[in-house]
Scaffold this motif. Structure first.
Motif, short mmCIF file in Angstrom:
data_model
loop_
_atom_site.label_atom_id
_atom_site.label_comp_id
_atom_site.label_asym_id
_atom_site.label_seq_id
_atom_site.Cartn_x
_atom_site.Cartn_y
_atom_site.Cartn_z
N TYR A 180 0.85 -1.25 -0.02
CA TYR A 180 -0.05 -0.54 -0.39
C TYR A 180 0.98 1.19 0.09
O TYR A 180 -0.10 2.42 0.55
N ASP A 217 0.60 4.13 -4.87
CA ASP A 217 -0.74 3.76 -5.78
C ASP A 217 -0.05 2.84 -6.62
O ASP A 217 -1.17 1.92 -6.99
N HIS A 261 0.38 -0.79 -6.33
CA HIS A 261 -0.94 -2.03 -6.43
C HIS A 261 -2.37 -1.38 -7.56
O HIS A 261 -2.74 -2.51 -8.09
N ALA A 311 -4.11 -6.06 -2.37
CA ALA A 311 -3.56 -4.74 -2.50
C ALA A 311 -3.97 -3.64 -2.79
O ALA A 311 -5.27 -3.21 -2.71
N ASN A 342 -7.51 -4.10 -2.03
CA ASN A 342 -7.73 -3.70 -0.59
C ASN A 342 -8.28 -5.07 0.90
O ASN A 342 -8.64 -4.88 1.92
N LYS A 387 -5.61 -4.48 4.79
CA LYS A 387 -4.98 -3.02 4.69
C LYS A 387 -5.35 -1.86 6.03
O LYS A 387 -6.56 -2.23 6.55
#
Length: 451
Positions: A304, A307, A310, A347, A350, A353
């Protein structure tokens, strides 16, 4: 590395002074360290080198039918099984660790029965065999194939048919033989399987290999490692160095501690019968500290942290939607790939996370992102498309062979509406242009393999 940019001279001097005082205070009548229940201490704390047997799901009850819905298709990503270390770690095993072994035997403060394990230890792998799949890795994927067969039973054809099945692996020995062992577990060892040509920069199985922008802005960017560097100077990491130095009988550097941890992990992963003597140097706190250092690395490089890392996984999931939307496509798609692909895909979804990014100032004990659990050798992430009696379709995600809630789907039901699932990812899939996303002018390509 523990400290990518290297520890500063003040930290090294402080550690040396601290270690000198430890030696002076413990040189006479020193209490010897004796690891208690070492397997309970280290198992499931070995980062991305955790063997799959420590996270696998042995429950093989049928999941071919769920709430009256029956399996239509399966699409999955599978990390290769346990392998040999990289050349750099093997070099440490063959040069650095024998020197530390001599220090342990001559000056170490370790209880006698465990000291005998160090007397018998010797390096077991050469650089010629770097990163090759080992027997344990083959067994992991073979047994995984067997369990999937048991869970889905006759809903997976007993014989291979090229129209029903698609097996593919990256252009690496460890991925290829993971695929072959998995198929043997699924069908039996005599079933001939057709594999498409393996690609080194496969846009689905290993999309990041062709993403020059990610390589430059994330992987090769020293700033990406700042949290791991900070943690390398933390109180927790200094404590690990002091403890291991005392037990070994000589000062050990952060790089040597890292080599010890990696050797502990690999030698433990290779066999379910033996434990590496190098693991015996760690107590629960110190192995947990090393695990957190691993989590920081992979969070910022493969998870994570950025940006782009992932977002590029959209390439793999575009393939999933293409397959599930095509009634005439293969019903069972199994891809064999690497840690980098699995973590970026996790990732992208999600999964795991945390509310706040992982930081290096101090260790966060309560966290979802634990690569020991989510990215062990043999890690798998597969989706099952189900057809329901009312004519609708639903989808389920299985991670490490366990039903896993898809973020954004209802949490109180086992299946998620496939239409809802498609809508959640529609924008990211429609805008998935790797060429535009990853374009970085004048960047020399790197052919170095990932995990």
């Amino acid at each position: 590395m523990l400290l990518r940019t290297g520890p500063n001279i003040v930290l090294l001097l402080a550690l040396l002074v601290s270690f000198s005082s430890i030696l002076l205070s413990s040189s006479v009548g020193a209490e010897r360290w004796c690891a208690n229940n070492p397997k309970d201490t280290i198992f499931r704390r070995l980062g991305t080198k955790t063997p799959y047997r420590h996270v696998q799901n042995k429950d093989v009850r049928s999941i071919a039918t769920v709430n009256g819905c029956t399996v239509i298709k399966i699409w999955g990503l599978f990390r290769h099984g346990t392998r040999n270390p990289s050349k750099s770690i093997i070099d440490h095993m063959r040069t650095t660790l024998p020197e530390l072994q001599r220090d342990i035997l001559e000056h170490g403060h370790i209880c006698r029965d465990q000291l005998e394990l160090f007397e018998r230890w010797q390096p077991r792998v050469t650089v010629e065999n770097a990163k090759l799949l080992v027997r344990e890795g083959g067994d992991e994927l073979f047994q995984l194939g067997q369990r999937i067969r048991k869970r889905f039973g006759t809903h997976i054809p007993e014989r291979y048919d090229e129209h029903d099945f698609r097996f593919k692996f990256t252009k690496t020995e460890r991925a290829e033989y993971s695929a072959r062992n998995f198929s043997h577990g699924l069908f039996g060892r005599d079933e001939p399987i057709q594999y498409p040509e393996a690609l080194h920069r496969d846009p689905v199985l290993r999309f990041y290999k062709g993403c020059e922008k990610w390589k430059k802005q994330v992987k090769q960017n020293p700033y990406s490692y700042r949290e791991m560097d900070r943690f390398g100077s933390s109180k927790q990491m200094r404590s690990v160095i002091e403890k291991l130095s005392k037990r070994i009988g000589t000062f050990v550097s952060p790089e040597e501690v890292h080599a010890i941890y990696q050797t502990c992990a690999f030698e433990t992963a290779w066999s379910d019968r033996d434990i590496s003597p190098w693991c015996l140097l760690f107590d629960k706190d110190s192995i947990s500290t090393m695990e957190y250092n691993e989590d920081l690395k992979y969070y910022w490089i493969d998870g994570y942290g950025y940006d782009l890392t992932h977002r590029q996984a959209c390439s793999a999931f575009a393939d999933l939607f293409t397959n599930f939307n095509d009634e005439n496509g293969p019903r069972f798609t199994f891809y064999f790939t690497h840690s980098g692909t699995l973590l970026k895909s996790i990732a992208f979804l999600n999964l795991y996370k945390d509310n706040e990014p992982l930081r290096g100032e101090s260790m966060r004990h309560k966290r979802k992102w634990r690569v020991s659990h989510i990215d062990a050798f043999g890690t798998n992430l597969y989706f099952v498309l189900y057809g329901c009696p009312d004519g609708t379709q639903s989808i389920a995600l299985y991670h490490q062979e366990r039903l896993t809630n898809i973020p954004g789907c209802p949490e109180d039901v086992p299946l998620c509406s496939y239409e809802h699932f498609k809508q959640m990812y529609a924008d990211r899939i429609e805008q998935c242009d790797l060429s535009a996303m990853c374009y970085e002018p004048h960047v020399p390509s790197s052919e170095k393999d990932e995990l």
